[in-house]
Each structure stands twice: as structure tokens, then as C-alpha cells.
Write a protein that holds these residues in place. Structure first.
Motif, PDB file in Angstrom:
ATOM      1  N   LEU A  25     -12.439  10.372  -7.351  1.00 61.80           N
ATOM      2  CA  LEU A  25     -11.678   9.295  -7.991  1.00 61.80           C
ATOM      3  C   LEU A  25     -10.287   9.729  -8.431  1.00 61.80           C
ATOM      4  CD1 LEU A  25     -14.524   7.633 -10.057  1.00 61.80           C
ATOM      5  CD2 LEU A  25     -13.553   6.870  -7.882  1.00 61.80           C
ATOM      6  N   ARG A  26      -9.990  11.014  -8.381  1.00 61.31           N
ATOM      7  CA  ARG A  26      -8.652  11.504  -8.734  1.00 61.31           C
ATOM      8  C   ARG A  26      -7.691  11.464  -7.552  1.00 61.31           C
ATOM      9  NH1 ARG A  26      -8.853  16.975  -9.895  1.00 61.31           N
ATOM     10  NH2 ARG A  26     -10.728  17.047  -8.679  1.00 61.31           N
ATOM     11  N   CYS A  27      -8.157  11.004  -6.410  1.00 61.46           N
ATOM     12  CA  CYS A  27      -7.332  10.980  -5.198  1.00 61.46           C
ATOM     13  C   CYS A  27      -6.192   9.980  -5.372  1.00 61.46           C
ATOM     14  CB  CYS A  27      -8.179  10.587  -3.990  1.00 61.46           C
ATOM     15  SG  CYS A  27      -7.224  10.565  -2.462  1.00 61.46           S
ATOM     16  N   PRO A  28      -4.937  10.431  -5.207  1.00 60.76           N
ATOM     17  CA  PRO A  28      -3.793   9.538  -5.390  1.00 60.76           C
ATOM     18  C   PRO A  28      -3.457   8.706  -4.153  1.00 60.76           C
ATOM     19  CG  PRO A  28      -3.015  11.737  -4.912  1.00 60.76           C
ATOM     20  CD  PRO A  28      -4.535  11.811  -4.993  1.00 60.76           C
ATOM     21  N   ARG A  29      -4.106   8.983  -3.018  1.00 60.74           N
ATOM     22  CA  ARG A  29      -3.782   8.289  -1.773  1.00 60.74           C
ATOM     23  C   ARG A  29      -4.383   6.893  -1.740  1.00 60.74           C
ATOM     24  NH1 ARG A  29      -2.760  12.137   2.657  1.00 60.74           N
ATOM     25  NH2 ARG A  29      -3.410  10.446   4.004  1.00 60.74           N
ATOM     26  N   ALA A  30      -3.642   5.951  -1.175  1.00 57.14           N
ATOM     27  CA  ALA A  30      -4.153   4.594  -0.964  1.00 57.14           C
ATOM     28  C   ALA A  30      -4.966   4.580   0.332  1.00 57.14           C
ATOM     29  CB  ALA A  30      -3.000   3.612  -0.869  1.00 57.14           C
ATOM     30  N   GLU A  31      -5.985   3.795   0.360  1.00 59.20           N
ATOM     31  CA  GLU A  31      -6.810   3.658   1.554  1.00 59.20           C
ATOM     32  C   GLU A  31      -6.500   2.283   2.138  1.00 59.20           C
ATOM     33  OE1 GLU A  31      -9.117   3.439   4.490  1.00 59.20           O
ATOM     34  OE2 GLU A  31      -9.942   2.159   2.957  1.00 59.20           O
ATOM     35  N   VAL A  32      -5.668   2.241   3.153  1.00 58.85           N
ATOM     36  CA  VAL A  32      -5.091   1.002   3.660  1.00 58.85           C
ATOM     37  C   VAL A  32      -6.139   0.029   4.196  1.00 58.85           C
ATOM     38  CG1 VAL A  32      -3.460   0.035   5.323  1.00 58.85           C
ATOM     39  CG2 VAL A  32      -2.917   2.155   4.148  1.00 58.85           C
ATOM     40  N   SER A  33      -7.054   0.515   5.032  1.00 56.79           N
ATOM     41  CA  SER A  33      -8.027  -0.412   5.614  1.00 56.79           C
ATOM     42  C   SER A  33      -8.958  -0.978   4.547  1.00 56.79           C
ATOM     43  CB  SER A  33      -8.819   0.253   6.735  1.00 56.79           C
ATOM     44  OG  SER A  33      -9.543   1.368   6.246  1.00 56.79           O
ATOM     45  N   GLY A  34      -9.323  -0.159   3.564  1.00 57.51           N
ATOM     46  CA  GLY A  34     -10.167  -0.658   2.469  1.00 57.51           C
ATOM     47  C   GLY A  34      -9.435  -1.706   1.642  1.00 57.51           C
ATOM     48  N   ALA A  35      -8.161  -1.461   1.356  1.00 62.20           N
ATOM     49  CA  ALA A  35      -7.371  -2.445   0.601  1.00 62.20           C
ATOM     50  C   ALA A  35      -7.265  -3.749   1.380  1.00 62.20           C
ATOM     51  CB  ALA A  35      -5.987  -1.888   0.296  1.00 62.20           C
ATOM     52  N   ARG A  36      -7.080  -3.657   2.678  1.00 57.89           N
ATOM     53  CA  ARG A  36      -6.992  -4.853   3.522  1.00 57.89           C
ATOM     54  C   ARG A  36      -8.328  -5.614   3.505  1.00 57.89           C
ATOM     55  NH1 ARG A  36      -6.032  -2.647   8.586  1.00 57.89           N
ATOM     56  NH2 ARG A  36      -3.998  -2.069   7.795  1.00 57.89           N
ATOM     57  N   PHE A  37      -9.431  -4.884   3.666  1.00 62.85           N
ATOM     58  CA  PHE A  37     -10.757  -5.514   3.685  1.00 62.85           C
ATOM     59  C   PHE A  37     -11.057  -6.199   2.365  1.00 62.85           C
ATOM     60  CE2 PHE A  37     -15.281  -5.280   2.685  1.00 62.85           C
ATOM     61  CZ  PHE A  37     -15.808  -6.047   3.725  1.00 62.85           C
ATOM     62  N   TRP A  38     -10.897  -5.456   1.245  1.00 65.30           N
ATOM     63  CA  TRP A  38     -11.224  -6.043  -0.053  1.00 65.30           C
ATOM     64  C   TRP A  38     -10.239  -7.132  -0.446  1.00 65.30           C
ATOM     65  CZ3 TRP A  38     -15.920  -5.861  -1.242  1.00 65.30           C
ATOM     66  CH2 TRP A  38     -16.701  -4.767  -0.897  1.00 65.30           C
ATOM     67  N   GLY A  39      -9.000  -7.057   0.040  1.00 66.18           N
ATOM     68  CA  GLY A  39      -8.051  -8.146  -0.186  1.00 66.18           C
ATOM     69  C   GLY A  39      -8.510  -9.420   0.495  1.00 66.18           C
ATOM     70  N   LEU A  40      -9.022  -9.309   1.718  1.00 63.89           N
ATOM     71  CA  LEU A  40      -9.562 -10.470   2.424  1.00 63.89           C
ATOM     72  C   LEU A  40     -10.750 -11.047   1.666  1.00 63.89           C
ATOM     73  CD1 LEU A  40      -9.898 -12.368   4.861  1.00 63.89           C
ATOM     74  CD2 LEU A  40     -11.347 -10.575   5.884  1.00 63.89           C
ATOM     75  N   ILE A  41     -11.668 -10.189   1.249  1.00 66.01           N
ATOM     76  CA  ILE A  41     -12.846 -10.671   0.513  1.00 66.01           C
ATOM     77  C   ILE A  41     -12.415 -11.376  -0.772  1.00 66.01           C
ATOM     78  CG2 ILE A  41     -14.954  -9.959  -0.689  1.00 66.01           C
ATOM     79  CD1 ILE A  41     -15.026  -9.838   2.445  1.00 66.01           C
ATOM     80  N   ARG A  42     -11.464 -10.793  -1.491  1.00 63.73           N
ATOM     81  CA  ARG A  42     -10.981 -11.402  -2.736  1.00 63.73           C
ATOM     82  C   ARG A  42     -10.368 -12.772  -2.470  1.00 63.73           C
ATOM     83  NH1 ARG A  42      -7.623  -7.582  -4.647  1.00 63.73           N
ATOM     84  NH2 ARG A  42      -9.314  -6.579  -5.741  1.00 63.73           N
ATOM     85  N   SER A  43      -9.640 -12.922  -1.364  1.00 59.48           N
ATOM     86  CA  SER A  43      -9.025 -14.211  -1.059  1.00 59.48           C
ATOM     87  C   SER A  43     -10.069 -15.251  -0.671  1.00 59.48           C
ATOM     88  CB  SER A  43      -7.984 -14.067   0.056  1.00 59.48           C
ATOM     89  OG  SER A  43      -8.605 -13.824   1.301  1.00 59.48           O
ATOM     90  N   LEU A  44     -11.186 -14.822  -0.064  1.00 57.30           N
ATOM     91  CA  LEU A  44     -12.233 -15.758   0.334  1.00 57.30           C
ATOM     92  C   LEU A  44     -13.195 -16.074  -0.804  1.00 57.30           C
ATOM     93  CD1 LEU A  44     -13.120 -14.238   3.823  1.00 57.30           C
ATOM     94  CD2 LEU A  44     -11.753 -16.291   3.350  1.00 57.30           C
ATOM     95  N   CYS A  45     -13.396 -15.093  -1.684  1.00 50.52           N
ATOM     96  CA  CYS A  45     -14.384 -15.258  -2.754  1.00 50.52           C
ATOM     97  C   CYS A  45     -13.868 -14.534  -4.001  1.00 50.52           C
ATOM     98  CB  CYS A  45     -15.720 -14.675  -2.310  1.00 50.52           C
ATOM     99  SG  CYS A  45     -17.051 -14.927  -3.475  1.00 50.52           S
ATOM    100  N   PRO A  46     -13.080 -15.221  -4.837  1.00 47.99           N
ATOM    101  CA  PRO A  46     -12.453 -14.563  -5.988  1.00 47.99           C
ATOM    102  C   PRO A  46     -13.429 -13.962  -7.010  1.00 47.99           C
ATOM    103  CG  PRO A  46     -11.460 -16.709  -5.570  1.00 47.99           C
ATOM    104  CD  PRO A  46     -12.665 -16.599  -4.692  1.00 47.99           C
ATOM    105  N   ASP A  47     -14.665 -14.463  -7.056  1.00 53.02           N
ATOM    106  CA  ASP A  47     -15.641 -13.954  -8.028  1.00 53.02           C
ATOM    107  C   ASP A  47     -16.508 -12.879  -7.372  1.00 53.02           C
ATOM    108  OD1 ASP A  47     -17.547 -13.442  -9.940  1.00 53.02           O
ATOM    109  OD2 ASP A  47     -18.361 -15.469  -9.982  1.00 53.02           O
ATOM    110  N   PRO A  48     -16.321 -11.602  -7.704  1.00 49.42           N
ATOM    111  CA  PRO A  48     -17.101 -10.547  -7.049  1.00 49.42           C
ATOM    112  C   PRO A  48     -18.603 -10.700  -7.270  1.00 49.42           C
ATOM    113  CG  PRO A  48     -15.726  -9.635  -8.814  1.00 49.42           C
ATOM    114  CD  PRO A  48     -15.382 -11.078  -8.665  1.00 49.42           C
ATOM    115  N   ARG A  49     -19.008 -11.278  -8.394  1.00 46.67           N
ATOM    116  CA  ARG A  49     -20.460 -11.469  -8.616  1.00 46.67           C
ATOM    117  C   ARG A  49     -21.042 -12.415  -7.580  1.00 46.67           C
ATOM    118  NH1 ARG A  49     -19.203 -12.546 -14.726  1.00 46.67           N
ATOM    119  NH2 ARG A  49     -17.831 -13.843 -13.513  1.00 46.67           N
TER     120      ARG A  49
END
Length: 78
Positions: free
Chosen positions: A11-35
Motif C-alpha cells: 500500500l506504500r506504492c506511489p505508482r498509479a495503476e492505469v488499467s485498474g483506475a480505468r476499470f474502477w472508474g467505469l464501474i463507478r460511473s455505472l454504479c455509484p454505490d459500491p455496496r
């Protein structure tokens, strides 16, 4: 074994993970409530391994030789 150019920082890794950010960004846009999302969906990684070149560059499974990729992905798909 840890690659000297890519230490495991967790969790101390300073690097961004581009594909993960893209994937979770899509999920957030489709379903704003993670629950609500996780009530109906489960996400897993087909191949949760990291392959690195001698330089430390990430080598994704599509860049592996066909025979190596098939040998790797067959158990993952099973």
C-alpha cells in the motif's frame, strides 16, 4: 523473488495503476454505490501474476510467446 528494479511496496506504492483506475472508474460511473455493485458482482483477476523483463518493465500475458501464454492461461481459465 523480488525484482531489484521493482520492489514490492504494498500500500506504500506511489505508482498509479492505469488499467485498474480505468476499470474502477467505469464501474463507478455505472454504479455509484459500491455496496450495490458488490451485492451483485465479484471481481477477480484471471492471471494474478506479474511478469517483468530484465529491465523491470511489466510484460502482460498478451506479450508472452504463444506457447508460454497458453501454458499459463489454461490453469487460470480452469
Amino acid at each position: 523473488r523480488e525484482h531489484p528494479k521493482r520492489p514490492v511496496l504494498g500500500l506504500r506504492c506511489p505508482r498509479a495503476e492505469v488499467s485498474g483506475a480505468r476499470f474502477w472508474g467505469l464501474i463507478r460511473s455505472l454504479c455509484p454505490d459500491p455496496r450495490a455493485f458488490f451485492r451483485h458482482c465479484f471481481v477477480h483477476n484471471l492471471c494474478p501474476l506479474l511478469f517483468l523483463a530484465a529491465s523491470g518493465r511489466n510484460v502482460p500475458p498478451p506479450e508472452l510467446r504463444a506457447a508460454e501464454r497458453e501454458r499459463l492461461l489454461a490453469p487460470c481459465g480452469a
